[in-house]
Motif scaffolding. Sequence first.
Motif, short mmCIF file in Angstrom:
data_model
loop_
_atom_site.label_atom_id
_atom_site.label_comp_id
_atom_site.label_asym_id
_atom_site.label_seq_id
_atom_site.Cartn_x
_atom_site.Cartn_y
_atom_site.Cartn_z
N PRO A 220 -8.44 -86.97 -48.77
CA PRO A 220 -9.48 -85.93 -48.81
C PRO A 220 -9.33 -84.94 -47.66
N LEU B 250 -11.00 -81.60 -45.57
CA LEU B 250 -12.17 -80.81 -45.22
C LEU B 250 -11.71 -79.65 -44.35
N PRO C 61 -13.33 -78.31 -49.81
CA PRO C 61 -14.66 -78.46 -49.19
C PRO C 61 -14.66 -77.88 -47.78
N ARG C 62 -15.75 -77.24 -47.42
CA ARG C 62 -15.79 -76.50 -46.16
C ARG C 62 -17.02 -76.85 -45.35
N ALA C 63 -16.83 -76.89 -44.04
CA ALA C 63 -17.93 -77.02 -43.08
C ALA C 63 -17.84 -75.86 -42.12
N ARG D 151 -20.03 -84.53 -43.13
CA ARG D 151 -19.19 -84.71 -44.30
C ARG D 151 -18.24 -85.89 -44.17
#
Length: 257
Positions: free
Chosen positions: A104, A106, A240-242, A251
């Motif tokens: 995964p 991020l 997916p972004r933060a 996350r």
Amino acid sequence: MSAEGGPGEGDPGHLLILGGTSEARRLAEALERTPLRVTTSLAGRVGAPVLPPGGTRIGGFGGVEGLAAWMTAHRVTHLVDATHPFAERMSFHAARAAELTGVPLLALRRPGWVPGPGDDWTFVESLDAAAALLPERGRRVFLTTGRMGLHRFAHLTEPWFLVRSVDPPEGERPPRLEVLLARGPFGLADERELLARHRIDVLVTKDSGGDATAPKLVAAREAGIAVLVVRRPPVPEGVPRADSVEAALARLTGFRA
């Protein structure tokens, strides 16, 4: 988060941070207080980087396949792309390597800058576009786009340039150039003094975002100095972004600062 070939029972996992930003270092610092094993990878473009806690590696991976192979060999279970907003190639490599390994991904991307009242900003798509506009915008230029892109301005013989860099620039450069070797962050008072002392009438910067380099924009607004802002390059879709370290920690399931 987990991946094929991931950790065994009781092993909290291995996070690889593709770093080079203050957010990457802060994320490594926050995760130092968790069981998660953390390695930060740095490109090696700065001669004496400030190293984050945890493991570090310096240098390239050798493309997508090299990154995927390193992740597999070191049993990486979490991948965070916290590279500089203008390190676009690495972001695409990270996305593809995540697909190949099933790890995964991020993206930790700080928000870009937004002009406010009193700002005289012009957005451009590239360094070449900024160079094309410079002769009509000013004659004393504070160029804060990084030492790697100086060759894009080498043909400009009339403007005088001030460049601030951690390491001395190499390669082609404008003929009228002064280099200031310094490491940030720089405060507002420092930026005001620098702009006044060098009689700067135009600032060229990249839309890096964040607070560390924003004071120069405030100082430029106060002094009525025009700013050319290079837009960010595209990033991989669907990742997916933060937009902050705190959001990234939320996350990463099971790990909190």
